[in-house]
Design an enzyme around this catalytic site. Structure first.
Site, PDB file in Angstrom:
ATOM      1  CB  SER A  61      -0.869  -0.023   1.262  1.00 10.91           C
ATOM      2  OG  SER A  61      -1.642   1.148   1.351  1.00 10.91           O
ATOM      3  CE  LYS A 101      -4.634  -0.004   0.311  1.00 14.96           C
ATOM      4  NZ  LYS A 101      -5.326  -0.833   1.325  1.00 14.96           N
ATOM      5  CE  LYS A 127      -4.103   3.751   2.094  1.00 10.27           C
ATOM      6  NZ  LYS A 127      -5.323   3.169   2.675  1.00 10.27           N
ATOM      7  CG  ASP A 136      -7.794   2.154   0.461  1.00  6.62           C
ATOM      8  OD1 ASP A 136      -8.975   2.567   0.548  1.00  6.62           O
ATOM      9  OD2 ASP A 136      -7.196   1.627   1.414  1.00  6.62           O
ATOM     10  CD  GLU A 147      -8.741  -1.115   0.553  1.00  7.51           C
ATOM     11  OE1 GLU A 147      -7.785  -1.297  -0.236  1.00  7.51           O
ATOM     12  OE2 GLU A 147      -8.633  -1.240   1.782  1.00  7.51           O
ATOM     13  CG  ASP A 189     -10.543  -1.184   4.788  1.00  2.00           C
ATOM     14  OD1 ASP A 189     -10.810  -1.666   5.895  1.00  2.00           O
ATOM     15  OD2 ASP A 189      -9.488  -0.536   4.585  1.00  2.00           O
ATOM     16  CE  LYS A 249      -7.242  -2.354   6.630  1.00  2.00           C
ATOM     17  NZ  LYS A 249      -7.492  -0.908   6.565  1.00  2.00           N
ATOM     18  N   GLY A 307      -3.907  -4.149   6.129  1.00  2.00           N
ATOM     19  CA  GLY A 307      -2.921  -3.801   7.151  1.00  2.00           C
ATOM     20  C   GLY A 307      -3.252  -2.464   7.777  1.00  2.00           C
TER      21      GLY A 307
HETATM   22  O1  OSB Z   1      -7.278   1.601   4.404  1.00  2.00           O
HETATM   23  O2  OSB Z   1      -6.002  -0.066   4.182  1.00  2.00           O
HETATM   24  C1  OSB Z   1      -6.230   1.039   4.681  1.00  2.00           C
HETATM   25  C2  OSB Z   1      -3.193   2.155   6.725  1.00  2.00           C
HETATM   26  C3  OSB Z   1      -3.809   2.852   7.751  1.00  2.00           C
HETATM   27  C4  OSB Z   1      -5.173   2.974   7.739  1.00  2.00           C
HETATM   28  C5  OSB Z   1      -5.931   2.395   6.710  1.00  2.00           C
HETATM   29  C6  OSB Z   1      -5.319   1.693   5.698  1.00  2.00           C
HETATM   30  C7  OSB Z   1      -3.927   1.606   5.691  1.00  2.00           C
HETATM   31  C8  OSB Z   1      -3.167   0.964   4.627  1.00  2.00           C
HETATM   32  C9  OSB Z   1      -1.797   0.463   5.002  1.00  2.00           C
HETATM   33  O3  OSB Z   1      -3.526   0.920   3.479  1.00  2.00           O
HETATM   34  C10 OSB Z   1      -1.632  -0.992   4.874  1.00  2.00           C
HETATM   35  C11 OSB Z   1      -0.336  -1.441   5.499  1.00  2.00           C
HETATM   36  O4  OSB Z   1      -0.289  -1.658   6.726  1.00  2.00           O
HETATM   37  O5  OSB Z   1       0.629  -1.591   4.764  1.00  2.00           O
HETATM   38 MG    MG Z   2      -8.396   0.508   3.012  1.00  2.00          MG
END
Ligand code: OSB
Ligand code: MG
Length: 372
Positions: A136, A162, A164, A189, A214, A239, A263, A291
């Site tokens: 991510s 992925k 953001k 995401d 996402e 999510d 998660k 994560g």
């Molecule tokens: O939406 O998946 C998410 C990290 C913090 C809060 C929300 C998200 C995330 C990530 C990081 O996308 C995933 C990771 O731990 O590598």
């Molecule tokens: Mg997410």
């Protein structure tokens, strides 16, 4: 099994690089580790709440209070035949799944250690010995910086990227990434940054053959996601809005998405994560393991979870070094050149704790029950 002691440890760890989502930029984590003991055997869990109530309603301080004042008194001294007995003992605490899930996961680790089994085996995992990994990548200050990050992760072997997105960092940036990397497995995401008023804008993402988008809409919404999914070719991955197996079943029934990110903390631990997994599997909905910028214990728990059979897509579980200069476990989590993480054969979550390091970064601690 009977919990005779719970120790909460709050640790502070700076991230190697800031992580930016549509809701905030994080530079350093404050993480609660939950240590549970029964007859001299200990298990460890990690609370995945953020430092602020922006992903969901929980944050480090709320989780500390809930664990100390509500969860611990309900589980200490209770006879447990299995770790799945924890979920019903704390179920009438509304929400706060990450706080409850941190303790629940510690009890699964404890049970695995008492039974001398790897955690992945205790939860019914091991469907694959190596779990497929993606990364991510947060919102960057510039597109060239994003390109550089993607190059680095592809060179390390990760199987999907992925990125953001948020309003102002979405269609144009995704287009540039797609032009530069025409064949990679790519997804976006949004962390709830849009509403149904953005349908026409979000539909433009259909041009870039993303694996999925996402949680585009509100953190607690399922119905609007169903409306959006009917107008998008790209599968929606849910999510934030899936916090229970019941909500997973409702979302599937309404066709609110084609994929679920599971998660561990968000759903309150392994027992509910397994139920979400099973509901999705029965409906032919693939899942993957999300994560929350975990330290080593949470990371190791995610690896065990991702070995359940329906975790068929690469998840957001990646190497420790992407987040930490030094992790709290030994060895650190590492990936193979094929972008996988191998399951380990050790008992419990399968890694050693670096107690000395944990002590050195601890900012508060509570031993429960309190003995004044
Ligand atoms: O939406 O998946 C998410 C990290 C913090 C809060 C929300 C998200 C995330 C990530 C990081 O996308 C995933 C990771 O731990 O590598
Ligand atoms: Mg997410």
């Amino acid at each position: 099994m009977k919990l005779d002691r719970i120790v909460l440890h709050q640790i502070r760890m700076p991230l190697v690089h800031f992580f930016e989502t549509s809701f905030s930029r994080t530079y350093s984590r404050d993480i609660i580790l939950v240590e549970v003991s029964s007859d001299g055997v200990t298990g460890w869990g990690e609370v995945t709440a953020g430092e602020n109530p922006f992903y969901n309603e929980e944050w480090t301080t709320s989780a500390w209070s809930i664990l100390q004042d509500y969860v611990a008194p309900r589980v200490l001294g209770k006879p447990l035949s299995t770790a799945s007995d924890i979920f019903p003992l704390t179920e009438h605490i509304r929400g706060h799944n990450m706080a409850r899930g941190g303790l629940e996961a510690a009890v699964w680790d404890l049970e695995a250690r008492i039974k001398n089994l790897p955690l992945w085996q205790l939860i019914g995992g091991g469907a694959r010995r190596e779990i497929p990994c993606g990364v991510s990548i947060g919102i960057q200050d510039s597109v060239p910086q994003l390109f550089e990050k993607i190059e680095t992760e592809l060179a390390a072997g990760y199987q999907r990227i992925k990125m953001k997105i948020k309003p102002g960092w979405d269609v144009d940036v995704v287009r540039q990434v797609r032009e530069r990397f025409p064949t990679i497995k790519l997804m976006a995401d949004a962390n709830s940054a849009y509403t149904l008023a953005d349908i026409d804008h979000l539909r433009k993402l259909d041009d870039f053959y993303l694996m999925m988008i996402e949680q585009p809409l509100a953190h607690d919404d399922i119905i609007d996601h169903a409306v959006l999914q009917a107008q998008l070719q790209t599968p929606i991955c849910l999510d934030e809005c899936i916090r229970t197996a019941h909500q997973a079943a409702q979302a599937i029934r309404l066709h609110a998405g084609g994929i679920i990110n599971i998660k561990l903390g968000r759903v309150g631990g392994f027992a509910e994560a397994k139920r979400v997994h099973d509901v999705a599997q029965a409906a032919n909905i693939p899942v993957w393991c999300g994560g929350m910028l975990e330290a080593g214990i949470g990371r190791a728990h995610n690896i065990a979870l991702a070995s359940l059979p329906n975790f068929v897509l690469p998840g957001d579980v990646s190497a420790s070094k992407r987040y930490w200069k030094r992790d709290i476990i030994e060895p650190a989590v590492e990936t193979t050149p094929q972008g996988t993480i191998a399951l380990r054969d050790g008992v419990g979550f399968g890694y050693e704790l670096d107690h000395e390091y944990i002590r050195s970064i601890t900012v508060r601690q509570a031993v429960l029950p309190k003995t004044e």
